[in-house]
Design an enzyme around this catalytic site. Structure first.
Site, mmCIF file in Angstrom:
data_model
loop_
_atom_site.group_PDB
_atom_site.id
_atom_site.type_symbol
_atom_site.label_atom_id
_atom_site.label_comp_id
_atom_site.label_asym_id
_atom_site.label_seq_id
_atom_site.Cartn_x
_atom_site.Cartn_y
_atom_site.Cartn_z
ATOM 1 N N HIS A 102 0.861 -1.181 0.000
ATOM 2 C CA HIS A 102 0.000 0.000 0.000
ATOM 3 C C HIS A 102 0.897 1.232 0.000
ATOM 4 C CE1 HIS A 102 -2.860 2.973 1.637
ATOM 5 N NE2 HIS A 102 -3.845 2.138 1.349
ATOM 6 N N ASP A 134 2.797 -4.372 8.080
ATOM 7 C CA ASP A 134 1.536 -3.647 7.920
ATOM 8 C C ASP A 134 0.404 -4.657 8.055
ATOM 9 O OD1 ASP A 134 -0.787 -2.466 6.982
ATOM 10 O OD2 ASP A 134 0.059 -1.784 5.086
ATOM 11 N N GLN A 181 -4.900 -5.201 7.077
ATOM 12 C CA GLN A 181 -5.875 -6.114 6.488
ATOM 13 C C GLN A 181 -5.844 -7.503 7.118
ATOM 14 O OE1 GLN A 181 -8.120 -5.090 4.419
ATOM 15 N NE2 GLN A 181 -7.274 -3.096 3.881
ATOM 16 N N LYS A 208 -10.966 -0.631 10.275
ATOM 17 C CA LYS A 208 -11.070 -1.837 9.460
ATOM 18 C C LYS A 208 -11.487 -3.045 10.298
ATOM 19 C CE LYS A 208 -7.520 -0.160 6.249
ATOM 20 N NZ LYS A 208 -8.402 0.244 5.144
ATOM 21 N N CYS A 247 -4.772 2.518 -3.759
ATOM 22 C CA CYS A 247 -3.552 3.000 -3.115
ATOM 23 C C CYS A 247 -2.431 1.966 -3.221
ATOM 24 C CB CYS A 247 -3.801 3.369 -1.656
ATOM 25 S SG CYS A 247 -4.910 4.767 -1.439
#
Length: 415
Positions: A132, A209, A212, A235, A373
């Site tokens: 991302h 990261d 998700q 999220k 993104c």
């Protein structure tokens, strides 16, 4: 903690759980809403919104240092979230949980605080082709400032990282590896434990990261052994504007503050300022208190359902949606990794993804379109963007069926 219902059957009664999300019970353009944009922001259950509302109505006060009862009540509620996050990801110490405004802010904090102090000309930062922008641009900025260099791990056409190339890129110059756990554009679940192990064998630090990943499956940070791990509340059924940076205590202690101001200080004079202890050294100013309390409530909610239950349900829906989309002529899924989370990016032959998304919206179907993104991913496939359907546990097979009907309608509309 507020119960989802009066009996334990709700843990597998997905229709009853879905009813906890009032936003889903509405019409868009005269059609029942089909919300398949969960990778951008998941929806919020009424339990969470009620908890935030309760803070505003009954507890609203600034946190920390206040001796009056309302401030202490707000502080207790806010700081209880830190403990909940620690337990949710199995961090070793509560002070390893740094509150930020989200994943992007967390990555910037590490890049600017750790990177500015530790990166020098010629040092290398390893990223992947599927990152991302939030895990690309902060490293570009600090590389330009320090003279460090970015090295990129490529992926294959299925959307899987080339692990042989990754291993070959590791060297004595590698100061940081920053890799996404789950791709927001492809759904690929990367082998982050292997990535971390190889980096540590090379004496390199690793930032993951996890924006998700955390909402969809159980994450054990001690088992992964990541040096830094980031994620966002919005999220995972929580509010926007709030997130988490996990960092190993010994590394955080050696990092300078990222921002200056109230709460991150110990003592201030015009001659010298000393810093507060962890985690407050990195938390300058009045925080988004309601959002922090909301994240705590969202964690309670997810825990009550069970992360294993959530992962299993979303795997079922992903499998169903993949099979149904693959049965459509002229529709191609972008990202076919063997290990995937509940994200399906797709293209409809000769139809721009934005046009497809616009027509789907007329049918009440919310998908995300564009480059998500993640422009390097689109460059890999030589496409401008995709339509992306991202699935959450409160979605249903009926939602998928409506998406399929919507795609057929799009094809007929442009035929």
């Amino acid at each position: 903690m507020t119960k989802l219902a009066n009996d334990t059957s709700t843990k597998t009664d997905w229709n009853k759980i879905r009813s906890q999300f009032p936003v889903l019970d509405q019409k868009i353009n005269g059609q029942d809403l089909v919300y398949l944009d969960n990778a951008a922001s998941s929806q919020m259950p009424v339990i969470v919104s009620d908890r935030i509302d309760h803070y505003h109505k009954k507890e609203h006060s600034n946190v920390h240092r206040g001796i009056h009862s309302l401030s202490q009540k707000a502080t207790d509620a806010y700081e209880s979230t830190r403990t909940k996050v620690q337990e949710f990801i199995n961090a070793r110490h509560k002070e390893e949980i740094i509150f930020t405004t989200g994943t992007t802010d967390s990555i910037n904090l590490v890049a600017q605080s750790y990177g500015r102090k530790n990166f020098n000309t010629g040092d290398e930062i390893i990223l992947s082709e599927m990152e991302h922008h939030a895990n690309i641009v902060p490293w570009q900025l600090i590389a330009e400032e320090t003279g460090a260099v970015l090295r990129i791990v490529p992926m294959n056409d299925a959307g899987e990282l080339d692990m042989d190339t990754y291993e070959s890129l590791l060297s004595e110059k590698t100061k940081m590896v920053a890799i996404v756990h789950v791709s927001n554009a492809l759904g690929t679940v990367n082998p982050v434990k292997e990535i971390i192990n190889l980096a540590h064998q090379n004496e390199s630090l690793v930032l993951i990261d996890g924006a998700q990943a955390v909402p969809h499956s159980k994450v054990d940070i001690q088992d992964l052994d990541a040096d830094f791990y980031t994620f966002s509340a919005h999220k995972m059924c929580g509010p926007t504007g709030f997130g988490v940076l996990y960092g190993k205590k010994e590394i955080l202690q050696d990092m300078p503050p990222y921002r200056g101001g109230g709460d991150m200080i110990d003592k201030v004079t015009f001659e010298e300022t000393t810093w507060n202890d962890l985690p407050y050294k990195f938390e300058a100013g009045t925080p988004p208190i309601a959002a922090g309390i909301g994240l705590g409530s969202a964690i309670d909610y997810l825990n009550e359902i069970g992360m294993d239950e959530i992962a299993s349900r979303e795997a079922q829906l992903l499998d169903y949606a993949t099979k149904r989309i693959n049965d459509l002529e002229g529709v191609r899924i972008i990202g076919t990794a063997k290990d995937k989370a509940s994200v399906i990016s797709f293209l409809i032959d000769n139809i721009h993804s934005t046009d497809a998304g616009t027509i789907l919206d007329q049918k009440g179907i919310a998908v995300r379109t564009g480059h998500h993104c993640a422009q390097p991913i689109m460059q890999h496939y030589d496409i401008p963007g995709t339509a992306r359907a991202s699935i959450s546990f409160y979605n249903t097979e009926e939602d998928i069926d409506k998406l399929i009907d919507g795609i057929k309608y799009v094809k007929d509309f442009f035929s």
